[in-house]
Structure formats: structure tokens, C-alpha cells
Design a protein around this motif. Structure first.
Motif, PDB file in Angstrom:
ATOM      1  N   LEU A 158       0.860  -1.195   0.000  1.00 14.21           N
ATOM      2  CA  LEU A 158       0.000   0.000   0.000  1.00 14.21           C
ATOM      3  C   LEU A 158       0.889   1.235   0.000  1.00 14.21           C
ATOM      4  N   ASP A 159       0.857   1.964  -1.106  1.00 14.70           N
ATOM      5  CA  ASP A 159       1.731   3.144  -1.203  1.00 14.70           C
ATOM      6  C   ASP A 159       1.016   4.206  -2.027  1.00 14.70           C
ATOM      7  N   VAL A 160       0.986   5.431  -1.520  1.00 16.25           N
ATOM      8  CA  VAL A 160       0.259   6.497  -2.217  1.00 16.25           C
ATOM      9  C   VAL A 160       1.073   7.066  -3.394  1.00 16.25           C
ATOM     10  N   GLU A 162       6.897  10.495   5.315  1.00 19.94           N
ATOM     11  CA  GLU A 162       7.752  11.519   4.717  1.00 19.94           C
ATOM     12  C   GLU A 162       9.075  11.363   5.454  1.00 19.94           C
ATOM     13  N   SER A 163      10.189  11.283   4.707  1.00 18.33           N
ATOM     14  CA  SER A 163      11.430  10.839   5.357  1.00 18.33           C
ATOM     15  C   SER A 163      12.611  11.799   5.279  1.00 18.33           C
ATOM     16  N   HIS A 164      12.469  12.931   4.576  1.00 15.46           N
ATOM     17  CA  HIS A 164      13.670  13.756   4.365  1.00 15.46           C
ATOM     18  C   HIS A 164      13.686  14.976   5.293  1.00 15.46           C
ATOM     19  N   PRO A 197      11.370  18.805  12.529  1.00 12.37           N
ATOM     20  CA  PRO A 197       9.959  18.408  12.348  1.00 12.37           C
ATOM     21  C   PRO A 197       9.839  16.946  11.921  1.00 12.37           C
ATOM     22  N   TYR A 198      10.792  16.456  11.116  1.00 14.19           N
ATOM     23  CA  TYR A 198      10.759  15.033  10.727  1.00 14.19           C
ATOM     24  C   TYR A 198      10.873  14.139  11.955  1.00 14.19           C
ATOM     25  N   SER A 199      11.929  14.359  12.762  1.00 16.54           N
ATOM     26  CA  SER A 199      12.133  13.431  13.882  1.00 16.54           C
ATOM     27  C   SER A 199      11.033  13.587  14.927  1.00 16.54           C
TER      28      SER A 199
HETATM   29  P1  NAD Z   1      11.132   7.057   1.382  1.00 16.55           P
HETATM   30  O1  NAD Z   1      10.835   8.514   1.508  1.00 16.55           O
HETATM   31  O2  NAD Z   1      12.133   6.593   0.392  1.00 16.55           O
HETATM   32  O3  NAD Z   1       9.787   6.244   1.086  1.00 16.55           O
HETATM   33  C1  NAD Z   1       8.585   6.508   1.747  1.00 16.55           C
HETATM   34  C2  NAD Z   1       7.468   5.785   0.994  1.00 16.55           C
HETATM   35  O4  NAD Z   1       6.234   6.026   1.686  1.00 16.55           O
HETATM   36  C3  NAD Z   1       7.271   6.279  -0.438  1.00 16.55           C
HETATM   37  O5  NAD Z   1       7.093   5.191  -1.309  1.00 16.55           O
HETATM   38  C4  NAD Z   1       5.995   7.105  -0.357  1.00 16.55           C
HETATM   39  O6  NAD Z   1       5.260   7.125  -1.575  1.00 16.55           O
HETATM   40  C5  NAD Z   1       5.243   6.367   0.734  1.00 16.55           C
HETATM   41  N1  NAD Z   1       4.257   7.207   1.406  1.00 16.55           N
HETATM   42  C6  NAD Z   1       4.400   8.484   1.856  1.00 16.55           C
HETATM   43  N2  NAD Z   1       3.255   8.932   2.383  1.00 16.55           N
HETATM   44  C7  NAD Z   1       2.365   7.904   2.310  1.00 16.55           C
HETATM   45  C8  NAD Z   1       1.015   7.730   2.710  1.00 16.55           C
HETATM   46  N3  NAD Z   1       0.344   8.729   3.286  1.00 16.55           N
HETATM   47  N4  NAD Z   1       0.416   6.551   2.480  1.00 16.55           N
HETATM   48  C9  NAD Z   1       1.081   5.540   1.860  1.00 16.55           C
HETATM   49  N5  NAD Z   1       2.358   5.647   1.446  1.00 16.55           N
HETATM   50  C10 NAD Z   1       2.986   6.804   1.672  1.00 16.55           C
HETATM   51  O7  NAD Z   1      11.519   6.585   2.856  1.00 16.55           O
HETATM   52  P2  NAD Z   1      12.563   5.472   3.312  1.00 16.55           P
HETATM   53  O8  NAD Z   1      13.905   6.081   3.402  1.00 16.55           O
HETATM   54  O9  NAD Z   1      12.344   4.259   2.512  1.00 16.55           O
HETATM   55  O10 NAD Z   1      12.057   5.242   4.809  1.00 16.55           O
HETATM   56  C11 NAD Z   1      11.038   4.275   5.091  1.00 16.55           C
HETATM   57  C12 NAD Z   1      10.756   4.296   6.571  1.00 16.55           C
HETATM   58  O11 NAD Z   1      11.950   3.997   7.296  1.00 16.55           O
HETATM   59  C13 NAD Z   1      10.283   5.658   7.089  1.00 16.55           C
HETATM   60  O12 NAD Z   1       9.304   5.429   8.055  1.00 16.55           O
HETATM   61  C14 NAD Z   1      11.528   6.265   7.723  1.00 16.55           C
HETATM   62  O13 NAD Z   1      11.183   7.129   8.769  1.00 16.55           O
HETATM   63  C15 NAD Z   1      12.236   5.026   8.243  1.00 16.55           C
HETATM   64  N6  NAD Z   1      13.688   5.105   8.338  1.00 16.55           N
HETATM   65  C16 NAD Z   1      14.441   5.534   7.275  1.00 16.55           C
HETATM   66  C17 NAD Z   1      15.839   5.534   7.381  1.00 16.55           C
HETATM   67  C18 NAD Z   1      16.712   5.972   6.221  1.00 16.55           C
HETATM   68  O14 NAD Z   1      17.923   6.080   6.395  1.00 16.55           O
HETATM   69  N7  NAD Z   1      16.187   6.203   5.025  1.00 16.55           N
HETATM   70  C19 NAD Z   1      16.458   5.125   8.573  1.00 16.55           C
HETATM   71  C20 NAD Z   1      15.645   4.733   9.643  1.00 16.55           C
HETATM   72  C21 NAD Z   1      14.263   4.707   9.514  1.00 16.55           C
END
Ligand code: NAD
Ligand code: DAU
Length: 355
Positions: free
Chosen positions: A30-32, A82-84, A157-159
Motif C-alpha cells: 500500500l503506497d500512495v 515523509e522521510s527527508h 519536524p521530521y524526527s
Molecule cells: P522514502 O521517503 O524513500 O519512502 C517513503 C514511501 O512512503 C514512499 O514510497 C511514499 O510514496 C510512501 N508514502 C508516503 N506517504 C504515504 C502515505 N500517506 N500513504 C502511503 N504511502 C505513503 O523513505 P525510506 O527512506 O524508505 O524510509 C522508510 C521508513 O523507514 C520511514 O518510516 C523512515 O522514517 C524510516 N527510516 C528511514 C531511514 C533511512 O535512512 N532512510 C532510517 C531509519 C528509519
């Protein structure tokens, strides 16, 4: 089967690909599809009947509820976010809507589904929430690495939005008994990493002859983990983690940003030398720092090793070489993600930073 949210993003797509390669179970994905979600990452699954992709938001509780009833997954793994950090500084609202409100809506749908399950199916159900080490805030140079009991002190705001989501997940366990697991992981790197983040940005910019922008003095420390190691840790926590527990995941690989960029330049100098014979290091520039920039993160991953026997398979040296090679071999993927929206983000984030 299992339901994965955010499975078209960086870590989620690596997780889905690995899951389908290693298990017989079907994945509902499930991905938006925000700017960070990319169906190209999952292209190899086009004819795979065990991959069911649904383009929808975790905020849409009724769709999530219908999917749960229709497919009866034994677990939900929540990557959607949202991850950035830099984007959260420019547009925090999206982070609240997805990471806080979205997690809440997802939890509500899962709680209603789980409440109606019976017997062993109910007992074995798990909700695994994927979170970050950034919720713990910034460490002093000589302080011990983050354990699972480190106090929360998010600084962006992210963390803060991820911390809020972790608290919601915790509360659904304590209040409603929902069988949750939470993982807090350090910085990932590897294939399909969107080139807004440090490592892919540096590889992509280096090859394009563009500047390699270091925020501030470049001495900020992150603890790097190859993405496939993160995926194996999540599989292990799902398999054997104790309900209600938190597991920190990390690679024991603390490195200052400037060293990361030097390493990438050295690998490229060897494998794809510049035509003018100069090093890629010539492209490094210093730009204005990130506001509120956390100085150091470090994960103490002893609990997951002690309780679940998990350890990373890659060292930083092996992981970063695989990563650089992946970007060299997947230039088409890189070109496809550098859309107009990507270019306007780069313009917005870097034009404001004086060199
Ligand atoms: P990313 O930004 O690459 O991917 C996020 C995904 O979530 C995207 O496919 C996006 O389309 C989807 N998404 C966003 N909003 C949505 C919604 N409302 N409904 C359904 N899908 C939605 O992120 P990532 O780097 O793959 O990180 C994934 C998870 O891991 C996140 O929760 C992040 O906080 C966590 N995380 C990331 C890292 C890292 O280094 N990248 C490290 C630790 C934890
Ligand atoms: O620690 C885990 C977190 O790691 C995840 O929760 C986040 O989703 C993920 O994005 C990542 O956050 P960081 O802020 O640490 O990652 P980023 O790649 O954006 O930056 C890594 C470091 O590099 C950080 O100190 C900022 C610096 N940086 C980043 C960029 C994009 C630069 O110096 N220049 C840059 O152009």
C-alpha cells in the motif's frame, strides 16, 4: 500474507523485493506514491502474482480496513512516511499529515481488524512500525550510543513527527493490547535510494560534474547501515521480537559526513575516473548548514544481537562499493527520478545555501 505500507520507497521496495525472493508469502503493498515512491523500483515484480500493489494513502482508513478484511494479513509493516529532514524544514505539514495523522489512521484500522480476529490468528498477528534513531536527538562526541531506553529528544519536524508516531504505536499496545513491535534504525544506504539524501546525491552529482555540497563543517556523524541489513533485521524482529518491545538497529559504522564523501570520491576515482584526470574531491564545496543540524547519531545494536541473534552482513566498505556500483549500472533509474519536481527541490534546497 503480509501488508506493507510505503513499499515503493527506498527501504520499503528493498524489503518487498527481498521478502518475495525469500518467502512464499504474498505482499500487499500500500503506497500512495509521493515523489519518493517509485513503481520502477518494483518493475521486476510486474508479473509476480504474489505482489499486490494498491496506490492509496495510509490516511484512508476505509480502504485500509477493506484491504485488511479482504486479505487477512498476519502482519502489517509500516514504512510509509515523509522521510527527508530538509524537506521537513521547508514543509513540516506534510510530515504531520503522514507520519502522525497517517500512523494514527493506520493504527485505528488495524486495531479494528485485530479486535475481530480469533484464537491463534489473533495471537500471532503483529504490527511492526519502522522508525528512526533521530527520535533520540543529538549525541555529544563521547556519549554512549543510543540504547532503546534513551530519552526521546527529537530536533527536526521530521524526527518529532516520527517520535509522535512511535508514541502512538506504544500507546496502542499499552491501552488496547495491539501486538506491536517498533524498530529504530540508523542511516540506510543502498540501491533505490532517492538522490536527495547524502550518499546517492553525492554519487549522482559527482558523475554529472556538479558540486558536492557539504553542510557546515562536514563533521556531523551518522551511523550507516546497508539497506538489505535493515531488511533482514526487520524480518528477524517480525519473526521473533517480543511484543511491545523496541529494537534499535544499526551497523556499528559511525562516520563523519566528509569521510563518506571522500570515500565515494575515491571509489569513483578508481572505477570511473574523471576525463581531466582530477579527483572527484575537486567538486566538494561547503554550503550553509542545516538549521538545527544534529551533530551525532550512534546506535547501540546489542539488544537485537543478544535477543534475536541479528548482526549486519555488510561492512561499510563492502556496502558502499555495492552501492556505488549499483548507481553506475542504473543510470537510467537515476535519469528517470530526476524529474522537474526533483530539479525544483534541488533548486529550492541549495540555492538558499551560500557557498
Ligand atoms: P522514502 O521517503 O524513500 O519512502 C517513503 C514511501 O512512503 C514512499 O514510497 C511514499 O510514496 C510512501 N508514502 C508516503 N506517504 C504515504 C502515505 N500517506 N500513504 C502511503 N504511502 C505513503 O523513505 P525510506 O527512506 O524508505 O524510509 C522508510 C521508513 O523507514 C520511514 O518510516 C523512515 O522514517 C524510516 N527510516 C528511514 C531511514 C533511512 O535512512 N532512510 C532510517 C531509519 C528509519
Ligand atoms: O538516522 C536515520 C535517518 O537518516 C532517517 O530517519 C531519515 O529518513 C534519513 O533521511 C536520514 O536522515 P539524515 O538527515 O541523517 O540523512 P541525509 O542523507 O539527509 O543527511 C545525512 C547527513 O549528510 C546529514 O548530517 C546532513 C548531511 N548532508 C545532507 C545532504 C542532503 C550534507 O552535508 N549535504 C547534503 O547535500
Amino acid at each position: 500474507m503480509i501488508l506493507v505500507t510505503g513499499g515503493a520507497g527506498f527501504i520499503g521496495s528493498n524489503f518487498v523485493l527481498e521478502w518475495l525472493a525469500q518467502s512464499e508469502e504474498t505482499v500487499i503493498n500500500l503506497d500512495v506514491l509521493t515523489y519518493a515512491g517509485n513503481r520502477e523500483n518494483l518493475r521486476s515484480l510486474d508479473n509476480n502474482r504474489r505482489h499486490i500493489f494498491v496506490q492509496e494513502s495510509i490516511n484512508n482508513s476505509s480502504v485500509v480496513a477493506d484491504l485488511l478484511i479482504q486479505y487477512c494479513p498476519r502482519a502489517v509493516i509500516n514504512f510509509a512516511a515523509e522521510s527527508h529532514v530538509d524537506r521537513s524544514i521547508h514543509s513540516p505539514e506534510d510530515f504531520i499529515q503522514t507520519n502522525v495523522v497517517g500512523t494514527f489512521h493506520l493504527l485505528e484500522a488495524v486495531r479494528a481488524y485485530w479486535a475481530d480476529l480469533q484464537g491463534q490468528v489473533k495471537q500471532e498477528f503483529r504490527f511492526l512500525h519502522v522508525s528512526t534513531d533521530e527520535v533520540y536527538g543529538s549525541l555529544q562526541k563521547d556519549a554512549s550510543a543510543f540504547t532503546e531506553t534513551h530519552r526521546y529528544a527529537p530536533n527536526s519536524p521530521y524526527s518529532a513527527s516520527k517520535a509522535a508516531s512511535d508514541h502512538l504505536v506504544r500507546s496502542y499496545h499499552h491501552t488496547y493490547g495491539l501486538p506491536v513491535l517498533t524498530t529504530n534504525c540508523s542511516n540506510n544506504y543502498g540501491p533505490y535510494h532517492f538522490p536527495e539524501k547524502l550518499i546517492p546525491l553525492m554519487i549522482v552529482n559527482a558523475l554529472a560534474g556538479k558540486p558536492l555540497p557539504i553542510y557546515g563543517d562536514g563533521q556531523q556523524i551518522r551511523d550507516w547501515l546497508y539497506v538489505k541489513d535493515h531488511c533482514s533485521a526487520i524480518r528477524r524482529v517480525l519473526e521473533a521480537g517480543r511484543v511491545g518491545e523496541v529494537y534499535n538497529i544499526g551497523g556499528w559504522n559511525e562516520k563523519p559526513n566528509i569521510d563518506i564523501v571522500h570515500t565515494i570520491c575515491s571509489i569513483l576515482d578508481e572505477s570511473r575516473p574523471r576525463s581531466d584526470g582530477q579527483s572527484y574531491r575537486e567538486q566538494i564545496i561547503t554550503v550553509a548548514d542545516r538549521p538545527g543540524h544534529d551533530r551525532r547519531y550512534a546506535i547501540d545494536a546489542s539488544k537485537i544481537e543478544r535477543e534475536l541473534g541479528w548482526k549486519p552482513a555488510e561492512t561499510f566498505d563492502t556496502g558502499i562499493r555495492k552501492t556505488v556500483n549499483w548507481y553506475l549500472e542504473n543510470q537510467k533509474w537515476v535519469a528517470n527520478v530526476q524529474s522537474g519536481a526533483y530539479r525544483s527541490w534541488v533548486e529550492k534546497n541549495y540555492s538558499e545555501r551560500s557557498t
